[in-house]
Design an enzyme around this catalytic site. Sequence first.
Site, mmCIF file in Angstrom:
data_model
loop_
_atom_site.group_PDB
_atom_site.id
_atom_site.type_symbol
_atom_site.label_atom_id
_atom_site.label_comp_id
_atom_site.label_asym_id
_atom_site.label_seq_id
_atom_site.Cartn_x
_atom_site.Cartn_y
_atom_site.Cartn_z
ATOM 1 N N GLY A 71 0.641 -1.338 -0.165
ATOM 2 C CA GLY A 71 0.015 -0.027 0.131
ATOM 3 C C GLY A 71 0.773 1.205 0.121
ATOM 4 N N ASP B 264 5.238 -0.938 13.266
ATOM 5 C CA ASP B 264 4.473 -1.643 12.689
ATOM 6 C C ASP B 264 5.212 -2.939 12.352
ATOM 7 O OD1 ASP B 264 2.452 -2.615 10.594
ATOM 8 O OD2 ASP B 264 3.478 -1.818 9.198
#
Length: 645
Positions: free
Chosen positions: A32, A145
Amino acid sequence: MSDEQTFDQTDPLIGLLVDERYRVTRRLARGGMATVYIAQDERLDRPVALKVMHPHLADSQDFVARFRREARSAARIVHPGVVSVFDQGVITGQGFLVMELIDGTNLRQLLRAQGAFTIPQALRYTTDTLEALRAAHRVGVIHRDIKPENILVPTDGPAKVTDFGLARAASEVSMSSTGNMLGTVAYIAPEIATTAQADARSDIYSVGIMLYEMLTGTVPWAGESPLQIATHHVADDVPKPSASQPWIPREIDDLVAALTARDPASRPADASEAIDLVTRAAAAIPAELASRRADVAPADRSGASETTALNTEVMSAQFTRPLPAPSTVTTVHTSAPIPTPEEAGTTTTYKRAALWVSLVVLLLAVAGIGGTWWWTEYGPGSYLTMPATDGRPLADVETDLGAMGLAFSVEEEFSDDVATGSVTRSDPEGGTPVHKRADVQLYVSKGVDMKTVPDVGGKTQDDAKKTLSDAGLALGAITDAYSEDVPQGQVISQSAPSGTSVPHDTAIDVVLSKGREPLTVPSLNGMSADAAKKAIEGLGLVAAPTEAFSDTVAQGQVISQQTAEGSILHRGDTVAYTVSKGPEKVAVPDVVGRQRDDARSVLEAAGFTVQEEAILGGFFGTVRQSDPAAGTMLKKGSVVTITIV
């Protein structure tokens, strides 16, 4: 022809020379936020991974600035468990990173292939990840993350963490521009979901979720919507791994609970402390569980972490061994614009872009409609702050909870530290967030748990221990002593009398019998009668003397002992010995008036030696006197002189 092959053939970057140094050979992965290519560093003649940010991010000057700053921060991390950042730059507004190319796979692919990991395997990857995070946190870099896609597994050496700093650069821009937050929601820490603030403990939370997934084959709350999952992270504790895999030991449940505590203050303070917890847990795992894993079919792993965050997912690529570069290449300098997929006229790219736009619009619509409802019903707006509870009187805490409209229930428990009638603890804890419709559980002190001491006299050690355990007490120190009354191995006495009341954590000491004390008979030779008696009675034995005449041993001295020296007796036993009465004496018989021969016979029969003295020649042969006189006590063999007339 596959989509990957089609894309490689139409991707305008394939074959280009970026920054007059990096020759792009093939595309590796797309996410993404960026696309990852394999490139050849022609200056150092080595393969590298080239990560190029997507064009839509180039529209934000804020992102470009943050991207450069985070790339510089990530490059400061030098550790074998961190994918190294070699270089960074910007081409026509699109930022790129040059990174270490890893020969291997990533944890996501391993999980898909294996279904779940064994406990040692999961703890090893957890330790590798924490070691890398420790190095990053020391230089002030928070990952934000952590997930299996970002943990690369080389063919040899420790696992490596990639994409440091990129999540922060993207999320800061996303939060400031769209009000949304990037990051995979399955692994997101509660404080990021509620405040978008993160520190080292946020990474540790994500490691805990990843450990849960490696052990059970699924993330917590799998199958629910992103909003529901985010709500669970904020409002609920992470389930125990043993809830779905009962064979997993409590030490692993405790480790996952510590790493994923909702309150950051309850988690390990840093990666070093987390590593210590993992090490202790690993040491406690029974050998028979070392090769066991969750019974999850590899096919079940499909899409296990595809649940995304509130808006979209941060891309993370797995870097594998580069393939040979295409034969046709083109040189491009950083000053020249890079052709876009649109300029190449790729129909597939248009379709994919349209699909992504549609998905984003749909997600934004859902978020807009449900955002307010979620905020007030499940999100931060639905939470109150618990009043202080620990150590306060129950009535005061009940008043505070009632004023806040919170329901509560009360349960009593013993406490060594909190006074009777005061709150020992609460769930949730005082000062932590609580949902406005939650039922608060209060625990109130009943005071110290007192136990009645049982009688363990005459019991064996094992029986005494069980009796004390049944009474809620523990067996304390054990000492041994001789006893004339209690058989060997049984309790003679205990430190607290039976029937008394003591605190529950009191250990009861006992004295065990060694049986009757063995006593060694001493040598009595040469002792006086008094000394011999004192020596015997001093040992707890009974003196049993007899007397006998002795021509060689003085009166009052021991002649001999019948109970032999060195014999082993017990208290109260007798010791027999003989005491001298001295030489035996007899009275001189009265022989006055007797004739010579008769007197001699009488005296010799009494044991005396006879001598004669004659007066006037002893004509008549009659004894006139004896010396010593009759009745005198003499020892046998003494000389008695008789006078004959």
